[in-house]
Write a protein that holds these residues in place. Structure first.
Motif, PDB file in Angstrom:
ATOM      1  N   GLN A 111       0.793  -1.219   0.000  1.00 35.28           N
ATOM      2  CA  GLN A 111       0.000   0.000   0.000  1.00 35.28           C
ATOM      3  C   GLN A 111       0.830   1.277   0.000  1.00 35.28           C
ATOM      4  O   GLN A 111       0.297   2.350  -0.258  1.00 35.28           O
ATOM      5  CB  GLN A 111      -0.946   0.021   1.211  1.00 35.28           C
ATOM      6  CG  GLN A 111      -1.965  -1.098   1.161  1.00 35.28           C
ATOM      7  CD  GLN A 111      -2.995  -1.000   2.264  1.00 35.28           C
ATOM      8  OE1 GLN A 111      -3.132   0.028   2.923  1.00 35.28           O
ATOM      9  NE2 GLN A 111      -3.725  -2.071   2.467  1.00 35.28           N
ATOM     10  N   ARG A 112       2.113   1.181   0.284  1.00 34.98           N
ATOM     11  CA  ARG A 112       2.918   2.402   0.345  1.00 34.98           C
ATOM     12  C   ARG A 112       4.363   2.069   0.022  1.00 34.98           C
ATOM     13  O   ARG A 112       4.914   1.089   0.519  1.00 34.98           O
ATOM     14  CB  ARG A 112       2.819   3.047   1.730  1.00 34.98           C
ATOM     15  CG  ARG A 112       3.537   4.394   1.829  1.00 34.98           C
ATOM     16  CD  ARG A 112       3.348   4.999   3.219  1.00 34.98           C
ATOM     17  NE  ARG A 112       4.001   6.286   3.342  1.00 34.98           N
ATOM     18  CZ  ARG A 112       3.433   7.450   3.049  1.00 34.98           C
ATOM     19  NH1 ARG A 112       2.180   7.461   2.631  1.00 34.98           N
ATOM     20  NH2 ARG A 112       4.075   8.585   3.179  1.00 34.98           N
ATOM     21  N   VAL A 113       4.973   2.880  -0.836  1.00 39.82           N
ATOM     22  CA  VAL A 113       6.380   2.759  -1.167  1.00 39.82           C
ATOM     23  C   VAL A 113       7.010   4.138  -1.026  1.00 39.82           C
ATOM     24  O   VAL A 113       6.540   5.103  -1.639  1.00 39.82           O
ATOM     25  CB  VAL A 113       6.591   2.230  -2.602  1.00 39.82           C
ATOM     26  CG1 VAL A 113       8.066   2.248  -2.967  1.00 39.82           C
ATOM     27  CG2 VAL A 113       6.028   0.828  -2.741  1.00 39.82           C
TER      28      VAL A 113
ATOM     29  N   TRP B 163      -0.206  -0.094 -15.609  1.00 40.93           N
ATOM     30  CA  TRP B 163      -0.214   0.812 -14.459  1.00 40.93           C
ATOM     31  C   TRP B 163      -1.111   2.010 -14.751  1.00 40.93           C
ATOM     32  O   TRP B 163      -1.183   2.492 -15.885  1.00 40.93           O
ATOM     33  CB  TRP B 163       1.202   1.306 -14.146  1.00 40.93           C
ATOM     34  CG  TRP B 163       2.038   0.304 -13.424  1.00 40.93           C
ATOM     35  CD1 TRP B 163       2.885  -0.611 -13.976  1.00 40.93           C
ATOM     36  CD2 TRP B 163       2.101   0.102 -12.006  1.00 40.93           C
ATOM     37  NE1 TRP B 163       3.475  -1.374 -12.996  1.00 40.93           N
ATOM     38  CE2 TRP B 163       3.021  -0.955 -11.771  1.00 40.93           C
ATOM     39  CE3 TRP B 163       1.488   0.707 -10.916  1.00 40.93           C
ATOM     40  CZ2 TRP B 163       3.325  -1.407 -10.501  1.00 40.93           C
ATOM     41  CZ3 TRP B 163       1.788   0.248  -9.645  1.00 40.93           C
ATOM     42  CH2 TRP B 163       2.691  -0.788  -9.441  1.00 40.93           C
ATOM     43  N   TYR B 164      -1.769   2.484 -13.685  1.00 35.31           N
ATOM     44  CA  TYR B 164      -2.638   3.652 -13.785  1.00 35.31           C
ATOM     45  C   TYR B 164      -2.422   4.533 -12.557  1.00 35.31           C
ATOM     46  O   TYR B 164      -1.988   4.063 -11.501  1.00 35.31           O
ATOM     47  CB  TYR B 164      -4.117   3.253 -13.818  1.00 35.31           C
ATOM     48  CG  TYR B 164      -4.513   2.356 -14.964  1.00 35.31           C
ATOM     49  CD1 TYR B 164      -5.063   2.879 -16.130  1.00 35.31           C
ATOM     50  CD2 TYR B 164      -4.354   0.976 -14.872  1.00 35.31           C
ATOM     51  CE1 TYR B 164      -5.439   2.053 -17.176  1.00 35.31           C
ATOM     52  CE2 TYR B 164      -4.723   0.137 -15.919  1.00 35.31           C
ATOM     53  CZ  TYR B 164      -5.270   0.683 -17.066  1.00 35.31           C
ATOM     54  OH  TYR B 164      -5.633  -0.135 -18.095  1.00 35.31           O
TER      55      TYR B 164
ATOM     56  N   ASN C  94       2.156  10.330  -5.512  1.00 35.08           N
ATOM     57  CA  ASN C  94       0.816  10.068  -6.023  1.00 35.08           C
ATOM     58  C   ASN C  94       0.430   8.620  -5.734  1.00 35.08           C
ATOM     59  O   ASN C  94       1.254   7.803  -5.328  1.00 35.08           O
ATOM     60  CB  ASN C  94       0.758  10.334  -7.534  1.00 35.08           C
ATOM     61  CG  ASN C  94      -0.637  10.764  -7.975  1.00 35.08           C
ATOM     62  OD1 ASN C  94      -1.633  10.509  -7.300  1.00 35.08           O
ATOM     63  ND2 ASN C  94      -0.714  11.429  -9.124  1.00 35.08           N
ATOM     64  N   ASP C  95      -0.855   8.321  -5.960  1.00 31.99           N
ATOM     65  CA  ASP C  95      -1.381   6.970  -5.785  1.00 31.99           C
ATOM     66  C   ASP C  95      -1.434   6.267  -7.137  1.00 31.99           C
ATOM     67  O   ASP C  95      -1.978   6.811  -8.110  1.00 31.99           O
ATOM     68  CB  ASP C  95      -2.783   7.005  -5.166  1.00 31.99           C
ATOM     69  CG  ASP C  95      -2.770   7.480  -3.732  1.00 31.99           C
ATOM     70  OD1 ASP C  95      -1.773   7.195  -3.037  1.00 31.99           O
ATOM     71  OD2 ASP C  95      -3.732   8.128  -3.297  1.00 31.99           O
TER      72      ASP C  95
ATOM     73  N   ARG D 228       0.535   4.153  -2.505  1.00 28.64           N
ATOM     74  CA  ARG D 228       1.077   5.507  -2.381  1.00 28.64           C
ATOM     75  C   ARG D 228       2.573   5.452  -2.649  1.00 28.64           C
ATOM     76  O   ARG D 228       3.321   4.805  -1.913  1.00 28.64           O
ATOM     77  CB  ARG D 228       0.820   6.068  -0.983  1.00 28.64           C
ATOM     78  CG  ARG D 228       1.215   7.540  -0.852  1.00 28.64           C
ATOM     79  CD  ARG D 228       0.288   8.396  -1.671  1.00 28.64           C
ATOM     80  NE  ARG D 228       0.599   9.824  -1.591  1.00 28.64           N
ATOM     81  CZ  ARG D 228      -0.125  10.767  -2.189  1.00 28.64           C
ATOM     82  NH1 ARG D 228      -1.198  10.436  -2.892  1.00 28.64           N
ATOM     83  NH2 ARG D 228       0.201  12.036  -2.083  1.00 28.64           N
ATOM     84  N   VAL D 229       3.004   6.099  -3.703  1.00 27.89           N
ATOM     85  CA  VAL D 229       4.416   6.162  -4.065  1.00 27.89           C
ATOM     86  C   VAL D 229       4.905   7.570  -3.737  1.00 27.89           C
ATOM     87  O   VAL D 229       4.399   8.550  -4.288  1.00 27.89           O
ATOM     88  CB  VAL D 229       4.630   5.828  -5.551  1.00 27.89           C
ATOM     89  CG1 VAL D 229       6.105   5.944  -5.915  1.00 27.89           C
ATOM     90  CG2 VAL D 229       4.119   4.431  -5.859  1.00 27.89           C
TER      91      VAL D 229
END
Length: 732
Positions: A55-57, A81-82, A121-122, A140-141
């Protein structure tokens, strides 16, 4: 659970990027969900998640990151990817690139090249093949800049023989990414032991302070989790004072929280004063019980192998002849399967995160700088007079969301009703959303979403176009979990996949017939003997059951057959989509005869079967005649070896009439029976159109039904009363 996952160095090519120091420079935050679908599920669903809980990077802007798609498929699936908004990802030269294998790569960049749409961004990734299309939860990147910062250590004062506490002060802007890795005394790394102790949250304790401790300087060394950069603080000094009579002063304290059964925890309680304070521990207002799992140390109380009964309020009282203070906190020990909203979940905290003593004011709260397994730690201090105070703190740890969608895989027929149930564990405070092939499911004539939390999806009169991958997403603040199911809707007309063959048995010789059929929904099977239902008694038994693959298996057992039990046995499989039949003759030895045959009504344009109801065996042959002519006499007629006559595409003028079944039982002796076939011709409805009209006008439409004289004839009979039904329509 929610936490930081560090991947092994040999996996960095897929899951992260190494810095020059060899450390992984990206952290991955995940929720506790099954990260890998087993191979059996993969084969059956043909879509799967490698890491559905990602969920998060967070990564360093000076290093970049490579992010494999969490989803996949077997056989090969198309990975895309989107952005969370649904916008397609496009390549930005030297900034962002999606590789052919579905890996999203963000390259190192300078602060001037920062773009929030790319670097903060997500994102989500989809996998698509013939089974359907699934999407990962939003990820979430976030890029962390390489920004200058300094860490410092404040000078401390302590009386000789007391305890000194040094803490590394990290700027709040980078507290989330920077941690203490070591301490130095006069540029030499401190090895814990003797009088020096390093706590899990980065503090330095010096016990039994001596005059010579004031001659050294003390520094903390920190490291950035993503850039790998290290920082050294200033050198702090320790002022060592001669003992003077004074009440206790709390230097460090513990806080409340939740820990799982079987874990260990340390409750720190450090105080100074003269005379040296004595420390007494209480649980729920009573002295600690004698238990080898409880160990009093200089740094506090250590409890190992926690049990549920260890939950309670803990008080550390520090007292000398000039006063006393106490530290209070609540410890909640939870079971592995606790369903509470607030819980550690699998892999809960091993030691409670420590909150440094805040300034003593009437009421104050703050957030700890680090995330603790998805929870938020708060500390609250309340003043209670000049000679005593209580430190109250709490650590709220949310139990992770877990989603289970059932049924996992379903193959059924069109027009059936499909019910998908989404079970969510972890918290009552969540929202549920449904997707089909990554598109939101919207209620209409086929789809309805029901339940207190929208946890049930109904598909009524399902159509083939409704096949695909269905996903249930459960979301609450900071957490998302999902599960998916592959639904295949097909023409479920039954088909016979295993049947019996013709045979000859002797009277009294038991025999068993089996018929297996597939269809969607699973069909039911019925049996007839020479077009009559098989008797149900002690000598004739039938059974039926459904296999795990949806096949229906039916048996007929005849324990003591007589001549009358011979004939054509037929199994018929039926469901809402249609039917299928299979038949074969079972001959019971004995004098041949023909059962009485009932007249048959056939429908023009369809196929009809006529069985010669012969019993007994042996006999020489079975032949059919119509109007004295041996059949077949045209291409639409077939006589099978078992004596069944098939009439294809029945025509009233040619096929209606009497049919004779003749059985040769001896070279010069035959027996026969006659059956009459009546052919019914279905009506036709003439085409009609809607003429032009205006709103509010009456419109006259005629619906005309006519009957043909003969099948395949274009000449229409005269209309009869009732053939024409007229309707008046009002166009609104």
């Amino acid at each position: 659970m929610t936490g930081f996952l560090w991947f092994r160095e040999n996996a960095v090519d897929l899951f992260g990027v190494k810095s020059e120091t060899g450390e992984t420079t990206a952290t991955w935050e995940s929720a506790a969900q099954n990260d890998m679908v087993n191979s059996e599920d993969v084969v059956s669903t043909r879509l799967y998640f490698v890491n559905a809980s990602l969920q998060r990077v967070t990564f360093s802007s000076s290093v970049g990151v490579s992010l494999p798609c969490p989803a996949g498929g077997a056989p090969h699936a198309v990975l895309r990817w989107y952005l969370a908004t649904g916008d397609d990802i496009y390549d930005v030269p030297h900034i962002r690139h999606v590789h052919a294998n579905g890996t999203l790569q963000l390259y190192p960049f300078s602060p001037s090249a920062f773009n929030s749409f790319i670097h903060d961004n997500d994102y989500f990734c989809t996998a698509e093949n013939q089974a359907g299309k699934i999407r990962s939860p939003s990820i979430r990147v976030k890029a962390v800049f390489r920004e200058p910062y300094t860490v410092r250590v404040a000078d401390q004062r302590s009386m000789r023989g007391n305890v000194a506490v040094f803490k590394c002060l990290i700027p709040s802007a980078v507290q989330e990414y920077v941690s203490v890795v070591s301490w130095e005394k006069d540029t030499v790394s401190i090895v814990p032991g003797n009088r020096f102790f390093l706590t899990s949250y980065g503090a330095l304790y010096i016990s039994d302070v001596q005059k010579e401790d004031a001659l050294s300087t003390y520094r903390c060394i920190t490291k950035h989790k993503y850039s790998g950069e290290t920082r050294q603080s200033n050198g702090a000094r320790l002022s060592v004072l001669d003992p003077t009579e004074s009440p206790p002063s709390v230097m460090d304290s513990f806080q409340s929280g939740e820990v799982q059964v079987g874990r260990s925890i340390e409750l720190p309680c450090i105080a100074s004063g003269y005379p040296n304070p004595t420390i007494r521990w209480l649980k729920d207002g009573r002295p600690l019980p004698a238990d080898s799992r409880w160990t009093r140390r200089l740094t506090g109380l250590t409890i190992s192998d926690l049990r549920l009964e260890d939950s309670g309020n803990y008080i550390c009282e520090v007292t000398n002849s000039f006063g006393s203070k106490e530290v209070t906190g609540h410890l909640n020990v939870i079971g592995e399967d606790s369903g509470k909203e607030i819980g550690g979940g699998r892999g809960g905290i091993v030691a409670l995160a420590q909150c440094p003593p805040p300034p003593l004011i009437a009421r104050w709260s703050f957030y700890l700088p680090a995330i603790v397994h998805g929870g938020i730690c708060r500390s609250l201090v309340s003043a209670a007079g000049s000679t005593s105070r209580k430190l109250l703190s709490s650590c709220l740890i949310k139990k992770p969301l877990r989603v289970t969608l059932s049924p996992k895989n379903l193959k059924t027929g069109i027009s059936s009703t499909v019910i998908l149930s989404c079970a969510v564990q972890g918290s009552p405070h969540f929202t549920v959303s449904w997707f089909r092939n990554t598109e939101p499911v919207l209620p209409d004539q086929h789809f309805s979403i029901q339940g207190a939390h929208n946890e049930t999806l109904f598909i009524t009169a399902a159509q083939k176009r409704h096949s695909g991958a269905y996903q249930c997403f459960a979301t609450r603040k900071g957490q998302t979990a999902q599960d998916f199911s592959i639904i295949l809707l097909e023409d479920g007309t039954p088909r016979i996949v295993f049947s019996f063959s013709e045979r000859v048995v002797a009277p009294g010789e038991p025999f068993s017939l089996m018929c297996t059929a597939k269809g969607a929904p699973p069909p039911t099977i019925s049996w007839t003997l020479d077009d009559e239902p098989i008797a149900r008694d002690s000598a004739h038994r039938a059974s039926q059951y459904t296999l795990s693959d949806g096949s229906t298996v039916s048996h007929v057992n005849v324990s003591n057959p007589q001549i009358r039990d011979g004939g054509v046995y037929r199994c018929a499989a039926r469901n809402s989509a249609g039917s299928a039949e299979y038949q074969a003759r079972i001959n019971v030895r004995g004098p041949p005869s023909i059962r009485a045959m009932r007249n048959i009504t056939a429908v023009a344009g369809r196929n009809t079967f006529i069985n010669c109801r012969v019993i007994g065996y042996p006999y020489y042959s079975i032949k059919w005649y119509k109007d004295g002519m041996l059949l077949p006499d045209n291409h639409r007629q077939v006589v099978y070896e078992n004596g069944t006559l098939k009439l294809s595409d029945v025509q009233k003028g040619m096929d209606e009439g009497a049919y004779l079944c003749s059985v040769l039982i001896q070279p010069q002796l035959s027996i026969s029976q006659t059956v009459y076939v009546t052919v019914k011709v279905p009506p036709l409805i003439q085409p009609f159109d809607f003429p032009p009209t205006s709103i509010g006008k009456l419109m006259y439409i005629a619906c005309v039904g006519v009957v043909r004289r003969h099948a395949h004839s274009d000449n229409l009979a005269k209309r009869r009363p009732g053939d024409c039904v007229r309707h008046l329509w009002r166009h609104h």
